[in-house]
Scaffold this motif. Structure first.
Motif, PDB file in Angstrom:
ATOM      1  N   MET A   1       0.941  -1.270  -0.060  1.00 63.31           N
ATOM      2  CA  MET A   1      -0.136  -0.167  -0.083  1.00 63.31           C
ATOM      3  C   MET A   1       0.825   1.157   0.001  1.00 63.31           C
ATOM      4  O   MET A   1       2.052   1.400   0.424  1.00 63.31           O
ATOM      5  CB  MET A   1      -0.840   0.159   1.206  1.00 63.31           C
ATOM      6  CG  MET A   1      -2.058  -0.852   0.933  1.00 63.31           C
ATOM      7  SD  MET A   1      -3.264  -0.718   2.792  1.00 63.31           S
ATOM      8  CE  MET A   1      -4.483  -1.765   2.328  1.00 63.31           C
ATOM      9  N   GLU A   2       0.452   2.367  -0.589  1.00 64.55           N
ATOM     10  CA  GLU A   2       0.942   3.697  -0.885  1.00 64.55           C
ATOM     11  C   GLU A   2      -0.076   4.643  -0.372  1.00 64.55           C
ATOM     12  O   GLU A   2      -1.060   4.642  -0.795  1.00 64.55           O
ATOM     13  CB  GLU A   2       1.380   3.747  -2.102  1.00 64.55           C
ATOM     14  CG  GLU A   2       2.217   5.279  -2.221  1.00 64.55           C
ATOM     15  CD  GLU A   2       2.878   5.441  -3.522  1.00 64.55           C
ATOM     16  OE1 GLU A   2       3.615   4.756  -4.007  1.00 64.55           O
ATOM     17  OE2 GLU A   2       2.115   6.095  -4.442  1.00 64.55           O
ATOM     18  N   LEU A   3       0.191   5.425   0.385  1.00 62.20           N
ATOM     19  CA  LEU A   3      -0.550   6.597   0.892  1.00 62.20           C
ATOM     20  C   LEU A   3      -0.400   7.831   0.630  1.00 62.20           C
ATOM     21  O   LEU A   3       1.144   8.230   1.180  1.00 62.20           O
ATOM     22  CB  LEU A   3      -0.965   6.289   2.615  1.00 62.20           C
ATOM     23  CG  LEU A   3      -1.950   7.204   3.354  1.00 62.20           C
ATOM     24  CD1 LEU A   3      -3.280   7.181   2.876  1.00 62.20           C
ATOM     25  CD2 LEU A   3      -1.814   7.201   4.797  1.00 62.20           C
ATOM     26  N   THR A   4      -0.900   8.728   0.039  1.00 61.11           N
ATOM     27  CA  THR A   4      -0.662  10.216  -0.139  1.00 61.11           C
ATOM     28  C   THR A   4      -1.429  11.175   0.389  1.00 61.11           C
ATOM     29  O   THR A   4      -2.655  10.995   0.437  1.00 61.11           O
ATOM     30  CB  THR A   4      -0.528  10.368  -1.611  1.00 61.11           C
ATOM     31  OG1 THR A   4       0.291   9.566  -2.267  1.00 61.11           O
ATOM     32  CG2 THR A   4      -0.006  11.833  -1.936  1.00 61.11           C
ATOM     33  N   PHE A   5      -0.856  12.092   1.187  1.00 58.68           N
ATOM     34  CA  PHE A   5      -1.959  13.005   1.925  1.00 58.68           C
ATOM     35  C   PHE A   5      -2.126  14.070   1.148  1.00 58.68           C
ATOM     36  O   PHE A   5      -1.297  15.171   0.911  1.00 58.68           O
ATOM     37  CB  PHE A   5      -1.067  13.437   3.325  1.00 58.68           C
ATOM     38  CG  PHE A   5      -0.713  12.281   4.281  1.00 58.68           C
ATOM     39  CD1 PHE A   5      -1.763  12.172   5.174  1.00 58.68           C
ATOM     40  CD2 PHE A   5       0.227  11.451   4.327  1.00 58.68           C
ATOM     41  CE1 PHE A   5      -1.150  10.964   6.076  1.00 58.68           C
ATOM     42  CE2 PHE A   5       0.506  10.241   4.934  1.00 58.68           C
ATOM     43  CZ  PHE A   5      -0.269  10.076   5.933  1.00 58.68           C
ATOM     44  N   GLN A 448       2.730  14.450   0.851  1.00 63.41           N
ATOM     45  CA  GLN A 448       3.749  13.525   1.181  1.00 63.41           C
ATOM     46  C   GLN A 448       2.973  12.165   0.947  1.00 63.41           C
ATOM     47  O   GLN A 448       1.950  11.858   1.106  1.00 63.41           O
ATOM     48  CB  GLN A 448       4.156  13.659   2.759  1.00 63.41           C
ATOM     49  CG  GLN A 448       5.127  12.592   3.120  1.00 63.41           C
ATOM     50  CD  GLN A 448       5.677  12.734   4.404  1.00 63.41           C
ATOM     51  OE1 GLN A 448       5.190  13.722   5.121  1.00 63.41           O
ATOM     52  NE2 GLN A 448       6.328  11.842   5.101  1.00 63.41           N
ATOM     53  N   THR A 449       4.076  11.322   0.384  1.00 63.95           N
ATOM     54  CA  THR A 449       3.585  10.053   0.197  1.00 63.95           C
ATOM     55  C   THR A 449       4.430   9.096   1.024  1.00 63.95           C
ATOM     56  O   THR A 449       5.712   9.235   1.096  1.00 63.95           O
ATOM     57  CB  THR A 449       3.820   9.505  -1.313  1.00 63.95           C
ATOM     58  OG1 THR A 449       2.839  10.441  -2.335  1.00 63.95           O
ATOM     59  CG2 THR A 449       3.411   8.225  -1.582  1.00 63.95           C
ATOM     60  N   VAL A 450       3.820   7.874   1.638  1.00 70.15           N
ATOM     61  CA  VAL A 450       4.446   7.100   2.486  1.00 70.15           C
ATOM     62  C   VAL A 450       4.109   5.799   2.106  1.00 70.15           C
ATOM     63  O   VAL A 450       2.797   5.356   1.475  1.00 70.15           O
ATOM     64  CB  VAL A 450       4.042   7.245   4.169  1.00 70.15           C
ATOM     65  CG1 VAL A 450       4.531   8.552   4.519  1.00 70.15           C
ATOM     66  CG2 VAL A 450       2.640   7.108   4.222  1.00 70.15           C
ATOM     67  N   GLN A 451       4.974   4.604   2.007  1.00 69.76           N
ATOM     68  CA  GLN A 451       4.716   3.375   2.138  1.00 69.76           C
ATOM     69  C   GLN A 451       4.343   2.367   3.298  1.00 69.76           C
ATOM     70  O   GLN A 451       4.978   2.725   4.201  1.00 69.76           O
ATOM     71  CB  GLN A 451       6.175   2.574   1.461  1.00 69.76           C
ATOM     72  CG  GLN A 451       6.876   3.299   0.133  1.00 69.76           C
ATOM     73  CD  GLN A 451       5.829   3.167  -0.970  1.00 69.76           C
ATOM     74  OE1 GLN A 451       5.197   2.238  -1.119  1.00 69.76           O
ATOM     75  NE2 GLN A 451       6.017   4.114  -1.752  1.00 69.76           N
ATOM     76  N   LEU A 452       3.086   1.728   3.013  1.00 68.14           N
ATOM     77  CA  LEU A 452       2.825   1.054   4.494  1.00 68.14           C
ATOM     78  C   LEU A 452       2.910  -0.463   3.756  1.00 68.14           C
ATOM     79  O   LEU A 452       2.418  -1.128   3.122  1.00 68.14           O
ATOM     80  CB  LEU A 452       1.039   1.239   4.584  1.00 68.14           C
ATOM     81  CG  LEU A 452       0.635   2.681   4.339  1.00 68.14           C
ATOM     82  CD1 LEU A 452      -0.890   2.888   4.439  1.00 68.14           C
ATOM     83  CD2 LEU A 452       1.419   3.560   5.411  1.00 68.14           C
TER      84      LEU A 452
END
Length: 453
Positions: A1-5, A448-452
């Protein structure tokens, strides 16, 4: 999963989180930015993701800072399903067209009065855009697993903020992400408390009141005192309210005060928000989510005179006190309450009472900070009325209530992301969680994008 705020970082508005898993793109919340101009300009900027490539939207609840960007998304090509609770779907059916109507009305007013820098001033979206959006709503029941495709599963759980508001949990076969939305309070006079969640690999937690605790005093006492002082001056009490949640709560409190003779029973009360009237009717359809009986719901309607037409609203501005006016919006950023402020804020006999969070850059925040004048329709209006605040009527949990709710987790999430809070509040929430729970906490930045993993 990848999450972008895509929103609600460094601010309490514009909630949008893009979750990617394989070929799937899911947008959790789709809210408008409000308050400061540099935030509001983001509503007009191109979204960093092509709306046509978003597979689905999931809403935590219906408030405009969580749902109000949907018509823009649809206008620009989104055609997927919008998953939400049944209560949220019903509220969106009144809130999104109302939001569009207000924007069209404000654009028309600006063009007619000539105070906009744009020629012509245009609405962000129209009522037609809002109606097209409503066709995509897909109501789902609480505590039911919903297949989003490609191995993704959605579950909504009640979080007690307003009717229909939910924790959103999305998981694949390996990883789960929980979006808190706006968390309600355990002892709210109307809403049932948020359910406990035991597990999530990643958590996004709101921080609206991350640096504050609500007063523990009974808000009825302070409300009665403010009403009685204003009535003794033969003044007008204007209460900017959120049409969903605070309007119903204030009506119920005023009903209780009149019934107990704590305030004069003959003081006229006006509810000047068509959306609040509709929301109050919806309130009676969801007894499982709130604490009121059918009889108590009927009391909400009997407490106030309902103002329907524009003509009736204008006539209120010419009326004499004492009287109480409840009108949206809650931060005085738009709606009919703006015209009431223009009419009544210049008179020292009157009182303006705020009962919810006021985001930076809104008229409400300016008045609570002691502004000597506020800008309305291109001109500055002097503030001579009394300005009051009852902070513990908020529908948001404070930091201690959030910490108590977080105590229900059986194990810490791998990471907890602090969102939906202005910088000082968000940082305070981070510190509280790190010091009290010793969890790993992150304050994400805009885009910002983070890897989950």
């Amino acid at each position: 999963m990848e999450l972008t705020f895509l929103g609600a970082t460094g601010t309490v508005t514009g909630s949008k989180y893009l979750l990617k898993s394989g070929d799937k793109q899911i947008l959790v919340d789709c809210g408008l930015f409000q308050g400061l101009k540099q935030l509001r300009l983001r509503n007009w900027a191109k979204l960093p993701v092509n709306p046509a490539q978003i597979d689905a939207v999931v809403l935590t609840h219906a408030h405009i800072d969580h749902s109000g960007y949907l018509p823009v998304l649809v206008k620009n090509g989104f055609a997927g399903k919008v998953y939400c609770s049944e209560g949220t779907a019903d509220l969106c059916k009144i809130m999104l067209p109302d939001s569009a109507h207000l924007q069209e009305e404000e654009a028309e007013y600006a063009n007619r009065r000539g105070f906009s820098k744009h020629n012509p001033a245009l609405p962000l979206y129209t009522q037609e855009d809002a109606e097209n959006t409503l066709k995509l709503l897909m109501p789902v029941s609480f505590e039911q697993d919903v297949d989003l495709g490609d191995g993704l599963t959605l579950r909504l759980s009640p979080n007690g903020h307003i009717l229909g508001s939910a924790f959103v949990r999305i998981h694949d076969k390996k990883t789960s992400v929980l979006f808190s939305g706006d968390i309600g309070r355990s002892n709210d006079i109307l809403m049932r408390p948020p359910v406990r969640i035991k597990q999530a690999d990643y958590l996004l937690i709101e921080s609206t009141y991350g640096n504050r605790r609500h007063e523990r005093d009974d808000p009825q006492v302070k409300l009665a005192a403010i009403i009685n002082k204003t009535v003794s001056r033969k003044g007008v009490l204007v209460i900017p309210v959120f049409a969903v949640g605070r309007a119903q709560e204030l009506l119920y409190y005023i009903h209780l005060l009149k019934a107990s003779c704590a305030i004069a029973g003959d003081t006229p009360v006006y509810l000047n928000s068509p959306m609040a009237v509709d929301a109050t009717e919806i309130f009676n359809l969801y007894h499982g989510e709130h604490r009121l009986s059918a009889e108590q719901c009927r009391a909400l309607f009997s407490t106030a005179h309902v103002v329907n037409s524009i003509e009736q609203s204008k006539a209120l501005n010419e009326a004499k006190g004492p009287m109480i006016i409840l009108s949206a919006s809650g931060m005085a950023s738009g709606g009919r309450v703006v015209h009431h402020l223009k009419a009544f804020v210049t008179n020292a006999r009157n009182t303006i009472l705020f009962v919810g969070f006021q985001a930076a850059g809104t008229r409400g925040a300016a008045m609570l900070d002691g502004a000597e004048s506020i800008k309305i329709h291109g001109e500055y209006i002097p503030v001579r009325a009394h300005v009051e605040l009852i902070s513990n009527l908020s529908a948001h949990a404070d930091y201690s209530e959030i910490l108590d709710w977080l105590g229900g987790f059986e194990a810490p999430p791998k990471k907890t992301f602090i969102v939906h809070g202005e910088p000082v509040a968000a940082d305070a929430m981070r510190r509280h969680i790190e010091e009290k729970l010793h969890w790993r906490v992150v304050m994400p930045e805009y885009l910002q994008t983070v890897q989950l993993t």
